[in-house]
Design an enzyme around this catalytic site. Sequence first.
Site, short mmCIF file in Angstrom:
data_model
loop_
_atom_site.label_atom_id
_atom_site.label_comp_id
_atom_site.label_asym_id
_atom_site.label_seq_id
_atom_site.Cartn_x
_atom_site.Cartn_y
_atom_site.Cartn_z
N TYR A 76 17.44 27.31 36.74
CA TYR A 76 18.42 25.85 35.58
C TYR A 76 18.66 25.09 36.42
O TYR A 76 18.68 25.12 37.34
CB TYR A 76 19.23 27.57 35.23
CG TYR A 76 20.21 27.64 35.69
CD1 TYR A 76 20.33 28.68 36.86
CD2 TYR A 76 21.71 27.24 35.70
CE1 TYR A 76 21.47 29.20 37.71
CE2 TYR A 76 22.75 27.65 36.03
CZ TYR A 76 22.30 28.12 37.40
OH TYR A 76 23.78 28.32 37.67
N ARG A 79 16.75 18.67 41.95
CA ARG A 79 17.51 20.02 42.64
C ARG A 79 16.13 20.83 41.09
O ARG A 79 15.71 21.86 42.18
CB ARG A 79 18.36 20.34 42.42
CG ARG A 79 18.82 21.46 43.50
CD ARG A 79 20.77 21.40 43.34
NE ARG A 79 21.27 21.74 41.27
CZ ARG A 79 22.33 21.88 41.67
NH1 ARG A 79 23.55 21.64 42.67
NH2 ARG A 79 22.49 21.76 40.85
N ARG A 85 5.18 43.78 31.40
CA ARG A 85 6.45 43.94 33.00
C ARG A 85 5.87 44.30 33.95
O ARG A 85 5.06 45.23 34.52
CB ARG A 85 7.70 44.96 32.94
CG ARG A 85 8.65 44.69 34.11
CD ARG A 85 9.57 45.35 33.21
NE ARG A 85 10.95 45.67 34.89
CZ ARG A 85 10.25 46.21 35.88
NH1 ARG A 85 9.82 47.18 35.70
NH2 ARG A 85 11.00 46.61 36.81
N HIS A 99 6.10 42.96 38.25
CA HIS A 99 6.52 42.54 39.41
C HIS A 99 6.06 41.53 40.33
O HIS A 99 6.25 39.71 39.91
CB HIS A 99 6.95 43.44 40.72
CG HIS A 99 8.51 44.28 40.53
ND1 HIS A 99 7.84 45.24 39.32
CD2 HIS A 99 9.46 44.12 41.27
CE1 HIS A 99 9.21 45.67 39.43
NE2 HIS A 99 10.39 45.13 40.26
N LYS A 146 18.92 27.33 42.61
CA LYS A 146 19.40 27.21 41.40
C LYS A 146 18.67 28.36 40.67
O LYS A 146 17.79 28.10 39.35
CB LYS A 146 19.55 26.04 40.48
CG LYS A 146 21.18 26.18 40.24
CD LYS A 146 21.49 24.95 40.23
CE LYS A 146 22.89 25.24 38.99
NZ LYS A 146 23.86 25.75 38.95
N GLU A 172 30.79 28.87 49.86
CA GLU A 172 30.90 28.29 48.13
C GLU A 172 31.82 29.06 47.21
O GLU A 172 32.02 30.68 47.60
CB GLU A 172 29.45 28.42 47.78
CG GLU A 172 29.25 29.43 47.71
CD GLU A 172 27.66 28.01 46.94
OE1 GLU A 172 27.69 27.37 46.40
OE2 GLU A 172 26.91 28.96 47.16
N LEU A 190 24.45 26.24 47.42
CA LEU A 190 23.54 25.88 46.45
C LEU A 190 24.28 23.94 46.79
O LEU A 190 25.54 23.90 46.49
CB LEU A 190 23.58 26.04 45.02
CG LEU A 190 23.57 25.34 43.58
CD1 LEU A 190 22.06 25.59 43.98
CD2 LEU A 190 23.92 24.98 42.67
N1 PLP Z 1 27.60 26.39 44.01
C1 PLP Z 1 27.21 27.05 43.15
C2 PLP Z 1 26.91 28.67 43.02
C3 PLP Z 1 27.28 27.01 41.72
O1 PLP Z 1 26.42 27.73 40.74
C4 PLP Z 1 27.00 25.45 41.29
C5 PLP Z 1 27.01 25.20 39.83
O2 PLP Z 1 27.98 24.97 38.73
C6 PLP Z 1 27.86 24.80 42.59
C7 PLP Z 1 27.68 24.97 44.11
C8 PLP Z 1 27.79 23.22 41.64
O3 PLP Z 1 26.57 22.90 42.02
P1 PLP Z 1 26.75 21.21 40.87
O4 PLP Z 1 27.84 20.50 42.17
O5 PLP Z 1 25.32 20.84 41.28
O6 PLP Z 1 27.25 22.17 39.48
#
Ligand code: PLP
Length: 282
Positions: free
Chosen positions: A31, A50, A98, A100, A145, A177, A201
Amino acid sequence: EKVILNGKITLKTDIKVDFEDRGYQFGDGIYEVIRVYNGQLFTSKEHLNRLMASAKSISLAIPFTAGEIEGHLQQLIQENQLENGMIYMQFTRGVSPRNHAFPAPAIDSVYVAYTKPILHSSENATAGVKTILTEDIRWLRCDIKSLNLLGNILAKQKAADAGCFEALQHRDGIVTEGSSSNVSIVINGKVKTHPATNLILNGISRQVMLGLCKDNGIPFSEQTYTTEELLQADEVFLSSTTAEILPVIEIDGKAVGNGTPGPFTRKLQKLFQDEVAKQCGS
Ligand code: PLP
């Protein structure tokens, strides 16, 4: 209200989730969330690049180019007359009994997107937010993502239970993060943030922020740092598409710096707003 289903604008009430959608059964999909300011997409190229990278890394075929998807999103903004808000979009590996393993032969992905207005509330941005520190229990491909967000959800709920806005995660004492944001620290006027590895991310807001540091002579490094450095930092801030840049004023009940948003964080917030105005008008 309109939404996108597989590249076509349709009514929200016209679409339903199939119980055999692999996104629903396995979280098998990816997403993006893109911000809209003044009816304009902000950093859409970066988000769509991305998206394509996330899709590629899970071998999910997207039957559109980034340019075509951007066209769909612009059309949706128009249809819904969205001024300020965000677009959420996702692709799943499609609908199949379903199992995997991937469906063979491959089937069509399911692509949906919707808009949501964001009424500008700057309370968190001005006052700062409280956070907790928690272990990062997620998998080793946090750079994708993915729709699989259980680790992030459990961390966020832990923060919510503690009356906090965000959970700052660490792996063996190295800060990675937030549950839905990147986290950076400021020590002696230098910004430090986790490098863009498989463990985080690579946030688009993080990249915008680092670009602003570079262009404005603010020293920065993409380097790992420990929970001790985090707790002793002069300033700590979050960055994300929806939150922009947010000062962190408390971690596990202890004040960051003097417990109020610091000068570097406020400077970066201002620069971020200027960048939004530059790219999307004000
Ligand atoms: N890290 C995570 C785990 C996220 O879900 C997000 C998104 O909101 C971010 C970092 C920040 O990414 P972005 O600045 O691209 O929204």
